[in-house]
Every structure is written in structure tokens, then in C-alpha cells.
Design a protein around this motif. Structure first.
Motif, PDB file in Angstrom:
ATOM      1  N   TRP A 228       0.821  -1.208   0.000  1.00  8.43           N
ATOM      2  CA  TRP A 228       0.000   0.000   0.000  1.00  8.43           C
ATOM      3  C   TRP A 228       0.857   1.261   0.000  1.00  8.43           C
ATOM      4  N   PHE A 229       1.808   1.340   0.912  1.00  9.92           N
ATOM      5  CA  PHE A 229       2.625   2.554   0.990  1.00  9.92           C
ATOM      6  C   PHE A 229       3.464   2.734  -0.274  1.00  9.92           C
ATOM      7  N   PHE A 230       3.893   1.624  -0.884  1.00  8.81           N
ATOM      8  CA  PHE A 230       4.576   1.701  -2.176  1.00  8.81           C
ATOM      9  C   PHE A 230       3.642   2.265  -3.242  1.00  8.81           C
ATOM     10  N   ALA A 231       2.453   1.673  -3.350  1.00  5.92           N
ATOM     11  CA  ALA A 231       1.519   2.077  -4.402  1.00  5.92           C
ATOM     12  C   ALA A 231       1.079   3.528  -4.225  1.00  5.92           C
ATOM     13  N   ARG A 232       0.860   3.936  -2.995  1.00  2.00           N
ATOM     14  CA  ARG A 232       0.414   5.307  -2.744  1.00  2.00           C
ATOM     15  C   ARG A 232       1.437   6.309  -3.249  1.00  2.00           C
ATOM     16  N   GLU A 233       2.717   6.059  -2.980  1.00  2.00           N
ATOM     17  CA  GLU A 233       3.757   6.988  -3.416  1.00  2.00           C
ATOM     18  C   GLU A 233       3.902   7.001  -4.929  1.00  2.00           C
ATOM     19  N   VAL A 234       3.860   5.831  -5.548  1.00  2.00           N
ATOM     20  CA  VAL A 234       4.008   5.761  -7.004  1.00  2.00           C
ATOM     21  C   VAL A 234       2.813   6.417  -7.689  1.00  2.00           C
ATOM     22  N   ASN A 235       1.620   6.157  -7.187  1.00  2.00           N
ATOM     23  CA  ASN A 235       0.428   6.772  -7.767  1.00  2.00           C
ATOM     24  C   ASN A 235       0.457   8.282  -7.621  1.00  2.00           C
ATOM     25  N   ARG A 236       0.888   8.775  -6.477  1.00  2.00           N
ATOM     26  CA  ARG A 236       0.980  10.220  -6.271  1.00  2.00           C
ATOM     27  C   ARG A 236       1.963  10.863  -7.243  1.00  2.00           C
TER      28      ARG A 236
ATOM     29  N   ALA B 247      12.709  -6.521  19.156  1.00  2.00           N
ATOM     30  CA  ALA B 247      11.963  -7.517  19.927  1.00  2.00           C
ATOM     31  C   ALA B 247      10.827  -8.154  19.148  1.00  2.00           C
ATOM     32  N   ASP B 248      10.628  -7.745  17.897  1.00  5.22           N
ATOM     33  CA  ASP B 248       9.479  -8.244  17.122  1.00  5.22           C
ATOM     34  C   ASP B 248       9.914  -8.449  15.678  1.00  5.22           C
ATOM     35  N   ILE B 249       9.773  -9.673  15.204  1.00  9.97           N
ATOM     36  CA  ILE B 249      10.171  -9.982  13.829  1.00  9.97           C
ATOM     37  C   ILE B 249       9.249  -9.324  12.813  1.00  9.97           C
ATOM     38  N   HIS B 250       8.128  -8.785  13.310  1.00  6.31           N
ATOM     39  CA  HIS B 250       7.172  -8.081  12.449  1.00  6.31           C
ATOM     40  C   HIS B 250       7.116  -6.606  12.840  1.00  6.31           C
ATOM     41  N   PRO B 251       8.102  -5.817  12.450  1.00  9.94           N
ATOM     42  CA  PRO B 251       8.032  -4.382  12.755  1.00  9.94           C
ATOM     43  C   PRO B 251       6.812  -3.765  12.082  1.00  9.94           C
ATOM     44  N   THR B 252       6.128  -2.897  12.795  1.00 10.55           N
ATOM     45  CA  THR B 252       4.870  -2.355  12.273  1.00 10.55           C
ATOM     46  C   THR B 252       5.068  -1.143  11.371  1.00 10.55           C
ATOM     47  N   ASP B 253       6.287  -0.620  11.288  1.00 13.95           N
ATOM     48  CA  ASP B 253       6.542   0.507  10.388  1.00 13.95           C
ATOM     49  C   ASP B 253       6.675  -0.002   8.962  1.00 13.95           C
ATOM     50  N   LYS B 254       5.559  -0.183   8.309  1.00 13.17           N
ATOM     51  CA  LYS B 254       5.567  -0.580   6.902  1.00 13.17           C
ATOM     52  C   LYS B 254       5.601   0.640   5.981  1.00 13.17           C
ATOM     53  N   LYS B 255       5.335   1.814   6.541  1.00 15.70           N
ATOM     54  CA  LYS B 255       5.341   3.043   5.751  1.00 15.70           C
ATOM     55  C   LYS B 255       6.740   3.336   5.212  1.00 15.70           C
ATOM     56  N   THR B 256       7.733   3.320   6.094  1.00 14.95           N
ATOM     57  CA  THR B 256       9.103   3.584   5.652  1.00 14.95           C
ATOM     58  C   THR B 256       9.546   2.549   4.630  1.00 14.95           C
ATOM     59  N   VAL B 257       9.181   1.293   4.864  1.00 10.08           N
ATOM     60  CA  VAL B 257       9.585   0.213   3.957  1.00 10.08           C
ATOM     61  C   VAL B 257       8.992   0.428   2.570  1.00 10.08           C
ATOM     62  N   GLY B 258       7.666   0.648   2.515  1.00  8.06           N
ATOM     63  CA  GLY B 258       7.024   0.856   1.221  1.00  8.06           C
ATOM     64  C   GLY B 258       7.527   2.088   0.510  1.00  8.06           C
ATOM     65  N   GLU B 259       7.761   3.153   1.246  1.00  9.46           N
ATOM     66  CA  GLU B 259       8.232   4.391   0.622  1.00  9.46           C
ATOM     67  C   GLU B 259       9.650   4.246   0.084  1.00  9.46           C
ATOM     68  N   ARG B 260      10.501   3.449   0.769  1.00  7.45           N
ATOM     69  CA  ARG B 260      11.856   3.242   0.241  1.00  7.45           C
ATOM     70  C   ARG B 260      11.828   2.389  -1.018  1.00  7.45           C
ATOM     71  N   LEU B 261      10.932   1.410  -1.069  1.00  6.28           N
ATOM     72  CA  LEU B 261      10.766   0.666  -2.320  1.00  6.28           C
ATOM     73  C   LEU B 261      10.261   1.587  -3.427  1.00  6.28           C
ATOM     74  N   ALA B 262       9.358   2.484  -3.080  1.00  8.15           N
ATOM     75  CA  ALA B 262       8.824   3.412  -4.082  1.00  8.15           C
ATOM     76  C   ALA B 262       9.922   4.331  -4.608  1.00  8.15           C
ATOM     77  N   ARG B 263      10.833   4.756  -3.753  1.00  5.81           N
ATOM     78  CA  ARG B 263      11.961   5.583  -4.211  1.00  5.81           C
ATOM     79  C   ARG B 263      12.748   4.863  -5.308  1.00  5.81           C
ATOM     80  N   ILE B 264      12.997   3.572  -5.063  1.00 10.95           N
ATOM     81  CA  ILE B 264      13.756   2.793  -6.053  1.00 10.95           C
ATOM     82  C   ILE B 264      13.000   2.731  -7.374  1.00 10.95           C
ATOM     83  N   ALA B 265      11.717   2.393  -7.300  1.00 11.70           N
ATOM     84  CA  ALA B 265      10.918   2.255  -8.520  1.00 11.70           C
ATOM     85  C   ALA B 265      10.787   3.580  -9.260  1.00 11.70           C
ATOM     86  N   LEU B 266      10.561   4.658  -8.527  1.00 12.80           N
ATOM     87  CA  LEU B 266      10.398   5.957  -9.186  1.00 12.80           C
ATOM     88  C   LEU B 266      11.676   6.368  -9.887  1.00 12.80           C
TER      89      LEU B 266
END
Length: 653
Positions: A187-195, A525-544
Motif C-alpha cells: 500500500w505505501f509503495f503504491a500510494r507513493e508511485v500513484n501520487r 523484539a518483534d520480527i514483524h516491525p509495524t513501520d511498513k510506511k518507511t519500507v514501502g516508501e523506500r521501495l517506491a523511491r527505487i521504482a520511481l
């Protein structure tokens, strides 16, 4: 390897259908009469712009079909096996369009079809992780809808050989009603690319928590024969079927407990006084799969009593239940004291005095397992009650259990089996043109240094194989490097997670690839970090930058270039399009140097231009240098001025 008897093969097919493997390859009997489209062609679909648009499906052999799309008409005939395919001219981004299909008295219309960019999101749980469980979820879900971003969740499924179609699924638009179920990273990837582009984005989410990379690979990519991998999966399925029958028989002591799909698990067995004569005994801490219930998922209740003195009850206690896979709700004497939805979090619940009594006290725990291991597990010293004055009582040992509603998976580790997920969840996608792939996986291959090293070969082999099957040798393929996490598997000498990150980085040698480094935003302490925003946005940077040609977008942090000794200092040079900067005040940390003795020493340095200068502190002849080289490189703080972290590395001089 033994041959599976014909009866076992028949039962295997039945089980496969039960878990949703829609095997069109087998649908050639005379009873076949329907005209069908694959699930990917449903209302709201996003199809790849500026490429030929294929539409395919099944129909009675020899049927004449007419298809219309975007002002074009195609007439096709189903072949002897019932397969048909039409192709339309490329279209620019936009919509909505309709796909109309007719044959004799039959007609079907697929509405609200948009031309845009289709990205496949694949991997394990951190890619599957839904937006609703991510940080900032409420704000994202309640924000203005972006209906030109669509999501298609590929149902979990497996097969012994390549399937022709997905097991189901539907396209959903990014509205408050559906957005919570989107992959958070996607989602965070798609939002940045769409914007940035205004192009509609379709996300095809083909992911499975806990999966290994081998499960997503074809036999050819693994260097194995299709026959060997097919037989291996079929044999495990047959063995799993026999095991499932035995487990089901033992659970039928509770009528209605074993169900094909876990629903209506509404029993309430929290009362302090309850007839437990038909309950079974189990040991805790230990997963129930290890105690005679392999493949069991669903809801099972645990009960156990403990004794308190009058003074202990009057002061309240702390209840420790270790880790529970996956979720729990806990009661003491019929009073609800806590709830946790995380398989890897230690449970500690405060129990007030008004819930307690002198003498016997009753604990009831409703355990919900969604897949994989289930039950109360971890260390025995994490199961306890503790009084206000610090006295401890152990809760490890025998507990009573009873199943509410459970299902039985014939292969509970199917997501680890060579080719099993590739066959059902990836192979059916290859006829569909896509823009690129987003990949977030590797945790399940970082269990040892050897397996992390093997990933160096497996990962590029999978990338090249997927590209070949999509007939795009340079299909954009972008991934997430493993986050920082305390895995308890690293030592001063080696780190499986660091080695796997290195294996991921090595795949950048392939053209048109990119890597989002996130060692700064994980949760140790958690293998599932909840910050998916930074992750998706960094992928979007690469794609853009790389896919959409927006070269002004900075997408990669500092990369090691060279190192040289100058007197008593080590000068480490980085290549970067931005200036180096510390993430925290003070010295640059995360570097380690080893001399001839092979022992690593931590060094702290300063930034000079694009260099980090490290005082060698008596190390006369450095032999090795590494940065951020641990499962949890939390102290590593080298970044650039735009906030992208330096990539972990190691070198030998």
C-alpha cells in the motif's frame, strides 16, 4: 521414493481441493461445460498498460467465443482441451473499461477495468502483513479513498505441479472498507508511485507467512527435475493425509470440534468451576504439534489451577504465560485479565486482588492458532504466578485442553516445501503482463549461517527464472533487506541475518534490481516491525528512480567503496549521492575491525567528506572490516543527509 497408490492419489486430489487448489489442468472430463475466466479477471481489475492485453480461460472444446475490450473485438475458439486465449492491443493508462465475453446464450461482462501498472508483491509475513496491523493504520484507512489503487490477494494454496489458475481471489479498491486488508508494504509503495505518476496501480499480493524461498521457486530454478519435486510433494501429502486422519480421530472425542474451516469458535470455558472429565492433558510450555496434534490450527482452550494463601490473594499477583502461538485471551476465576495477538510476545498479566481467592484459583486460556505451531510455548521459567512480595509459583507442567473448533492441515510446513507455493500461487500469473515484482522474504532462510549463504545462489536463480517465465529479462525486481531483529542466533564470530543481508545485496549484480535497507526501522523484539510506511516508501523511491525515470529522486544510501590504512587510522570511503550524516549525535558506530588474531573490536569514528575515519587503537595490521554486522545492528548509525542508512558490508584486506 515409494510410489503413491491410486487411492492415495485420489484422496490427495480431494484434500488439494479442500485447501483451495483450483487445478484447471484436471478439468477435462465430459462434464466440463462452463465458460470460465481466471479469478484475476474480475470486476475492478487493473491490467498492465502499454503492453498487449491477453484474456484467456476455459470453455467446452470447440466453442466459439466473442470478446470485446476497449472498442476491439476478437473471436476465438476453444481448443480440444477447452483452453482459449485472445489478445488485445496495448492501451495507455486509464479507464474504466469493460471486458465482454459471449458464446451462444452465454454472456459475461467484467466491469470497472483500468489500465495501469501491476506489481506482484511476494514473500513471507512482512509482505503479507496487512495495513490494519501496521503503524498509522487508522489514519491511512480513514483518509480520502484512492480507488485507482487496487489489491488482489492470492489465496494461500499449494500444488504438486504447476497449476493453470489461481485458487480464487478478487480485486478490491483502496477504500476504507477494504484498505485494511491490503499488504501494508504494498500500500505505501503504491500510494507513493500513484501520487508521483498518476498511474493506476494494481497490487497482486502472493505471500505466505513463514515461507522459505525454495517454496517460491520452480524445479528448474532449484536445479531439480519436475518429476522429483512432484513426487516429493505428493509423498508428503499422502503421509500428511494419513497423519491427519489419525489426529482427527483423536479429536472426535469432542463432537463438532474438527471442521473444514475454522468458524463459529464461540465456546466459553472460562468459568472457575467446569466439568473437565473429557478434557485431555498436555504439557506446557510446548507446542501442541509436538504432543500428538500436528497440523492442528484453530481454537483450543487451556485450563490449570494454582494455590494462593490468603495474604497472596489479598495483594494481587502477576501471571506469566510465556509465549503463545498465535493469540490468547486469558481469564482467572472467570475474570478476563489479558489478551495478546502476537505469537512471539511474552505474556505478563496483572491480576487484581478482587479476582483472586484463598486456596484454589483457576486459569483459562483461549488459544487461537492461525497456522504453523500452536499453543503455550517458550521457557518453563516464563510460566509462573508471582505474588506482590516476590514469591514465585511455577505454572509449567500439565494443563488440561479441549478443542473448540479446529481444522487439520495435511502438510503443516507446506510453505517450506520446494516448488509448492510457486506451483499454485505464482505459476498461474505468468500469462499476465506485470510492471515488476516487490519481494520481502528471507527471515525463514536465516536460521543458520549455512542456509543464509545458500540464499546467495537461490535468490538470483529465482529472479532470473521468474523473469524468463514472464518473458522479461530485465523485469524490475525490488526487495527489502532484512530488518534489525534479536534472533538469538548470532555470535561474535557469525550472524545468519547479516550473512543473509549480504546474500541479498549480492543480487544487486543483476540488472534492474534494487534493495530497500531497513536496519534502522525494525523492532529488535518483534520480527514483524509495524513501520511498513518507511519500507514501502523506500521501495517506491527505487521504482520511481529506476522504473519511472524520475532521476531526481534519491533512492540508495551510502555504499562501501574502499578502505585504506593511513598511519594509525582506517579511512573508509563511501559512494553516495548525498552527504554522509550520523543518525544519532556523537561518533559513528557499528564498525568492527579484526587483526591477525581474528578477534573483532568495535571502533567509533567521525565523518570527513564521504569518508568515515576510524582510529585503529593499536590494531597494526587490520585483516577484516565489517559494518552493521549482526542480527540486530542497532548501534549502526551511518546515514546520508536524506535519511537513508548505509548498507551493511564486510571485507577482507
Amino acid at each position: 521414493m515409494r510410489k503413491i497408490p491410486s487411492k492415495s492419489r485420489h484422496r490427495l486430489i480431494q484434500w488439494t481441493r479442500r485447501i483451495g487448489s483450483w487445478l484447471w489442468l484436471a478439468a477435462t472430463s465430459p462434464a466440463w461445460g462452463a465458460i470460465e475466466l481466471p479469478p484475476i479477471f474480475t470486476d475492478g481489475a487493473v491490467l498492465q498498460r502499454e503492453e498487449p492485453v491477453p484474456v484467456w480461460g476455459r470453455a467446452p472444446a470447440g466453442s466459439q467465443l466473442t470478446l470485446r475490450f476497449a472498442g476491439e473485438t476478437r473471436q476465438v475458439q476453444a481448443d480440444d482441451a477447452g483452453n482459449w486465449r485472445a489478445e488485445f492491443a496495448p492501451r495507455k493508462a486509464g479507464g474504466p473499461h469493460e471486458i465482454q465475453l459471449s458464446s451462444g446464450d452465454f454472456s459475461k461482462t467484467i466491469r470497472d477495468v483500468w489500465m495501469g501498472d501491476v506489481w506482484v508483491c511476494s514473500g513471507q509475513s512482512n509482505m503479507e502483513w496487512p495495513l490494519r496491523n501496521s503503524a498509522d493504520a487508522d489514519a491511512q484507512i480513514q483518509a480520502a479513498p484512492l480507488p485507482q489503487i487496487r489489491h488482489f490477494k492470492v489465496p494461500r494454496g499449494w500444488a504438486a505441479q504447476p497449476a493453470a489458475a489461481l485458487a480464487g481471489g478478487e480485486w478490491l479498491a483502496a477504500t476504507p472498507e477494504h484498505l485494511g486488508d491490503f499488504t501494508g508494504v504494498g500500500w505505501f509503495f503504491a500510494r507513493e508511485v500513484n501520487r508521483a505518476t498518476g498511474v493506476p496501480i494494481g497490487l497482486i499480493n502472493a505471500s505466505w507467512g513463514g515461507s522459505r524461498i525454495e517454496a517460491w521457486m520452480s524445479p528448474q530454478a532449484l536445479g531439480k527435475s519436475p518429476e522429483a519435486t512432484r513426487k516429493s510433494v505428493e509423498q508428503m501429502a499422502a503421509e500428511g493425509e494419513a497423519r491427519a486422519r489419525a489426529v482427527a480421530q483423536s479429536l472426535r472425542r469432542w463432537p463438532g470440534a474438527v471442521v473444514p474451516k475454522v468458524t463459529l469458535a464461540t465456546a466459553d470455558w472460562s468459568a472457575p468451576e467446569l466439568d473437565e472429565r473429557d478434557w485431555l492433558e498436555i504439557q506446557a510450555p510446548s507446542l501442541w504439534e509436538e504432543q500428538g496434534f500436528p497440523g492442528v490450527d484453530g481454537v483450543i482452550w487451556y485450563r490449570r489451577s494454582f494455590e494462593l494463601s490468603a495474604s497472596q490473594a489479598a495483594a494481587g499477583i502477576t501471571l506469566g504465560l510465556g509465549r503463545i502461538d498465535d493469540n490468547d485471551i486469558t481469564w482467572v476465576n472467570g475474570h478476563r485479565v489479558g489478551e495478546t495477538n502476537a505469537y512471539d510476545r511474552v505474556r505478563r498479566y496483572e491480576v487484581p486482588a478482587e479476582y483472586l481467592r484463598e486456596g484454589r484459583n483457576q486459569i483459562a486460556v483461549r488459544v487461537e492458532d492461525n497456522g504453523g505451531g500452536g499453543g503455550i510455548y517458550s521457557n518453563a521459567n516464563l510460566l509462573y504466578w508471582q505474588s506482590a512480595d516476590g514469591q514465585l509459583g511455577s505454572l509449567s507442567g500439565p494443563w488440561k485442553i479441549k478443542a473448540d473448533r479446529v481444522s487439520i492441515t495435511i502438510i503443516d510446513n507446506v510453505h517450506h516445501l520446494d516448488t509448492a507455493l510457486y506451483n499454485q500461487m505464482i505459476h498461474p500469473l505468468f500469462p499476465l503482463p506485470v510492471k515488476g515484482v516487490l519481494w520481502y522474504q528471507g527471515e525463514s532462510n536465516a536460521v543458520s549461517a549455512q542456509q543464509a549463504e545458500e540464499y546467495r545462489k537461490l535468490f538470483p536463480a529465482m529472479i532470473n527464472d521468474w523473469r524468463a517465465r514472464w518473458n522479461k529479462p530485465e523485469l524490475p525486481f525490488y526487495w527489502v533487506q532484512l530488518a534489525n531483529f534479536i534472533s538469538n542466533s548470532d555470535t561474535p564470530e557469525t550472524s545468519p541475518w547479516a550473512i543473509l543481508r549480504e546474500s541479498q545485496t549480492a543480487a544487486l549484480a543483476l540488472k534492474n534490481t534494487g534493495q530497500a535497507v531497513i536496519i534502522d526501522v525494525g523492532n529488535p523484539a518483534d520480527i514483524h516491525p509495524t513501520d511498513k510506511k518507511t519500507v514501502g516508501e523506500r521501495l517506491a523511491r527505487i521504482a520511481l528512480h529506476q522504473t519511472y525515470g524520475k532521476k531526481d529522486i534519491h533512492f540508495r544510501g551510502p555504499v562501501f567503496q574502499s578502505a585504506e590504512v593511513a598511519k594509525d587510522q582506517l579511512i573508509v570511503k563511501f559512494s553516495t549521492s548525498g552527504k554522509l550524516a550520523p543518525a544519532t549525535q556523537g561518533f559513528i558506530k557499528g564498525f568492527e575491525v579484526a587483526g591477525k588474531d581474528g578477534k573483532f573490536r568495535k571502533l567509533e569514528g567521525i565523518i570527513q567528506a564521504n569518508n568515515v575515519v576510524l582510529p585503529l587503537s593499536g590494531i597494526s595490521q587490520p585483516q577484516q572490516l565489517r559494518y552493521a554486522w549482526s542480527d540486530n545492528p542497532e548501534v549502526a548509525n551511518l546515514m546520508d543527509v536524506q535519511g537513508l542508512p548505509a548498507e551493511p558490508f564486510r571485507i577482507h584486506f
